[in-house]
Structure formats: C-alpha cells, structure tokens
Design an enzyme around this catalytic site. Structure first.
Site, PDB file in Angstrom:
ATOM      1  N   ARG A 161      12.415  -5.952   5.060  1.00  0.00           N
ATOM      2  CA  ARG A 161      12.444  -4.608   4.476  1.00  0.00           C
ATOM      3  C   ARG A 161      13.194  -3.605   5.356  1.00  0.00           C
ATOM      4  NH1 ARG A 161       5.969  -2.922   4.732  1.00  0.00           N
ATOM      5  NH2 ARG A 161       5.926  -2.569   6.983  1.00  0.00           N
TER       6      ARG A 161
ATOM      7  N   ARG B 135      -9.208   1.128   9.360  1.00  0.00           N
ATOM      8  CA  ARG B 135      -8.788  -0.230   9.705  1.00  0.00           C
ATOM      9  C   ARG B 135      -9.841  -0.954  10.537  1.00  0.00           C
ATOM     10  NH1 ARG B 135      -2.916   0.699   9.304  1.00  0.00           N
ATOM     11  NH2 ARG B 135      -1.725  -1.184   9.714  1.00  0.00           N
TER      12      ARG B 135
ATOM     13  N   ARG C 242       0.038  -8.382  13.539  1.00  0.00           N
ATOM     14  CA  ARG C 242      -0.543  -7.367  12.648  1.00  0.00           C
ATOM     15  C   ARG C 242      -1.420  -8.026  11.577  1.00  0.00           C
ATOM     16  NH1 ARG C 242       4.860  -4.693  11.003  1.00  0.00           N
ATOM     17  NH2 ARG C 242       3.614  -3.519   9.497  1.00  0.00           N
TER      18      ARG C 242
ATOM     19  N   LYS D 113       0.834  -1.211   0.000  1.00  0.00           N
ATOM     20  CA  LYS D 113       0.000   0.000   0.000  1.00  0.00           C
ATOM     21  C   LYS D 113       0.868   1.260   0.000  1.00  0.00           C
ATOM     22  CE  LYS D 113      -2.111  -1.039   3.922  1.00  0.00           C
ATOM     23  NZ  LYS D 113      -1.367  -2.256   4.293  1.00  0.00           N
TER      24      LYS D 113
ATOM     25  N   ARG E 268      11.762  -0.759  10.739  1.00  0.00           N
ATOM     26  CA  ARG E 268      10.663  -0.431  11.643  1.00  0.00           C
ATOM     27  C   ARG E 268      10.688  -1.343  12.856  1.00  0.00           C
ATOM     28  NH1 ARG E 268       5.168   0.246   8.236  1.00  0.00           N
ATOM     29  NH2 ARG E 268       4.379  -0.712  10.138  1.00  0.00           N
TER      30      ARG E 268
HETATM   31  P1  AMP Z   1       1.186   0.693   9.183  1.00  0.00           P
HETATM   32  O1  AMP Z   1       2.356   1.588   8.927  1.00  0.00           O
HETATM   33  O2  AMP Z   1      -0.025   1.075   8.376  1.00  0.00           O
HETATM   34  O3  AMP Z   1       1.536  -0.775   9.052  1.00  0.00           O
HETATM   35  O4  AMP Z   1       0.765   0.927  10.732  1.00  0.00           O
HETATM   36  C1  AMP Z   1       1.660   0.635  11.773  1.00  0.00           C
HETATM   37  C2  AMP Z   1       0.892   0.533  13.090  1.00  0.00           C
HETATM   38  O5  AMP Z   1       0.258   1.781  13.387  1.00  0.00           O
HETATM   39  C3  AMP Z   1      -0.245  -0.484  13.102  1.00  0.00           C
HETATM   40  O6  AMP Z   1       0.223  -1.805  13.383  1.00  0.00           O
HETATM   41  C4  AMP Z   1      -1.130   0.070  14.220  1.00  0.00           C
HETATM   42  O7  AMP Z   1      -0.579  -0.190  15.498  1.00  0.00           O
HETATM   43  C5  AMP Z   1      -1.013   1.568  13.985  1.00  0.00           C
HETATM   44  N1  AMP Z   1      -2.044   2.072  13.039  1.00  0.00           N
HETATM   45  C6  AMP Z   1      -1.839   2.621  11.804  1.00  0.00           C
HETATM   46  N2  AMP Z   1      -2.996   2.981  11.248  1.00  0.00           N
HETATM   47  C7  AMP Z   1      -3.973   2.644  12.128  1.00  0.00           C
HETATM   48  C8  AMP Z   1      -5.402   2.738  12.108  1.00  0.00           C
HETATM   49  N3  AMP Z   1      -6.048   3.248  11.049  1.00  0.00           N
HETATM   50  N4  AMP Z   1      -6.079   2.285  13.192  1.00  0.00           N
HETATM   51  C9  AMP Z   1      -5.429   1.779  14.252  1.00  0.00           C
HETATM   52  N5  AMP Z   1      -4.104   1.635  14.346  1.00  0.00           N
HETATM   53  C10 AMP Z   1      -3.363   2.072  13.280  1.00  0.00           C
END
Ligand code: AMP
Length: 216
Positions: A127, A88, A172, A13, A161
């Site tokens: 990554r 989400r 996740r 994404k 990360r």
């Molecule tokens: P991402 O970079 O999208 O993989 O997000 C990393 C982490 O941020 C996720 O595992 C969640 O802990 C938190 N996070 C990101 N976006 C959301 C969302 N829309 N709702 C809840 N937690 C989020």
C-alpha cells in the site's frame, strides 16, 4: 453515536472509517495517524513513539490514553466518533469506558473486520498514499489509472509508511493477537460486538457496515 472498528493491521479500519465519517456525520479518530503527526512535528510524544512504531510494538498505554482523552474533548467529537486503532489493550479499553462514562456516552457498536492474517501482509506491504491528497493505492489491487499519477489530484509524489515493511507487519500482527485480540472477549461479554467479513471487496464491506450500524 460512537463506533469502534476492530481488526488487525491491514483489515481496512482506516479506509472504512473514512467512508463512514461522511455517511454518519462522525469523526475518525485514528491513534496511528495522531502518532504519525506527532512524530512528524517532533513533539515530545513523537520522539517517545517513533522507534516503538518503527519496530511495530505498541506505544505505552499512559501516553495513548492521555492523547485520546484530550482529543475526544474537542468540539468536532460532540456528534460522535469512529475509533480506529484504539483501544489496543485491555487497560486502554477500560480507560475508554471511564472516559465515555464521564461524558455520559457509550460505544454504540464495536465491529470486528474479520480477515485472514496471511492476506494482511500482502495488503500492507503493497500500500502507498498520494503525498498531495492522501488517496490510498496498492501495487497490485488498486493502481492509479495512469502509472505514477494520482487519480484524484494529479499529484506525482507518493509515500509509504515506515512501518509497512514485511518484518514490521509480522510484529504488528503478533502485537494484535497477543495484546489487542483479548479486547474482543471484553466487548463480547458486554454484548456490543458484531463482525463483518473484511475479506470482501471495499464497497461490499462498507455496505455490510452500514447494514450493521443503520439497523441498530
Ligand atoms: P496504526 O496506524 O493503527 O496501524 O498504528 C501504527 C502504530 O502506532 C502501531 O503499530 C503502534 O506502534 C502505534 N499505535 C497506534 N495506536 C496505538 C494504540 N492504541 N496503542 C498503542 N500503540 C498504538
């Protein structure tokens, strides 16, 4: 035009949003990036989110909804945006619909990057990113031409990360299937959901996305 890219962690994404930004003149809104910036800055939100993110759980809906509703009011969003990582949960999707309706806008395309979960663990745990310019690499699939030197800026420092470890990735993925996948049915009912093959190579996925978006 407003787009939403859906798919589990590692589906591509973020990579594809960055490519589409330039093609369609839209701005990428990654709630994960916003939260990581909040953690780095030590803000109130960052302090609340840090441990939750490290476990791979979802940050509470009210915090996320406040964060994104403030962000889409900023002037750079006026031409439209690409949502990456939001919504989400079903309550987040419902809150988004209200926010967009208030602005007289809508989601023009919701596109799912369809991928294979097992491959996601390998994609994510390998990554890493150049600390200088943010260029993404992978231990196996996308190495820099010279080991330890960024192709784009020549930097020699790289970061991973904190939540890209195997256990956290599995958590996740679970969070995605339990809390996020139900949104797909929500958008399907509204007739806006499309999907592309996220297992294809990066350029081929971009081409498929351009086809879906451009052909509207
Ligand atoms: P991402 O970079 O999208 O993989 O997000 C990393 C982490 O941020 C996720 O595992 C969640 O802990 C938190 N996070 C990101 N976006 C959301 C969302 N829309 N709702 C809840 N937690 C989020």
């Amino acid at each position: 035009m407003n787009l939403l890219l859906m798919g589990p962690p590692g589906a591509g994404k973020g990579t594809q949003s960055k490519r589409l930004e330039g093609v369609f003149g839209l701005v990428q809104l990654s709630t994960g990036d916003m939260l990581r910036a909040a953690v780095k800055s030590g803000s109130d939100l960052g302090r609340k989110a840090q441990a939750i993110m490290e476990r791979g759980d979802l940050v509470p809906d009210d915090l996320i909804i406040d964060m994104i509703s403030a962000r889409i009011e900023e002037p750079d969003c006026a031409n439209g945006f690409i949502l990456d990582g939001f919504p989400r949960t079903v309550p987040q999707a419902e809150a988004l619909a209200v926010m967009l309706a208030e602005k007289g806008g809508k989601l023009d395309h919701v596109i799912e990057l369809a991928v294979d979960d097992d491959a996601m663990v390998q994609r994510i745990t390998g990554r890493y990113t150049c600390a200088g310019c943010g260029q993404g690499y992978h231990d196996e699939f996308e190495k820099p031409a010279t080991e330890g030197v960024c192709d784009k800026c020549g930097g020699t420092e790289f970061t991973r990360r904190a939540d890209d470890t195997e256990d956290t990735v599995r958590n996740r993925l679970n969070a995605y299937h339990e809390q996020t996948a139900p949104i797909l049915a929500y958008y399907k009912e509204q007739g806006v959901l499309k999907d592309v093959d996220g297992m294809a190579d990066i350029d081929a996925v971009t081409d498929q996305l351009k086809g879906v978006i451009g052909g509207a």
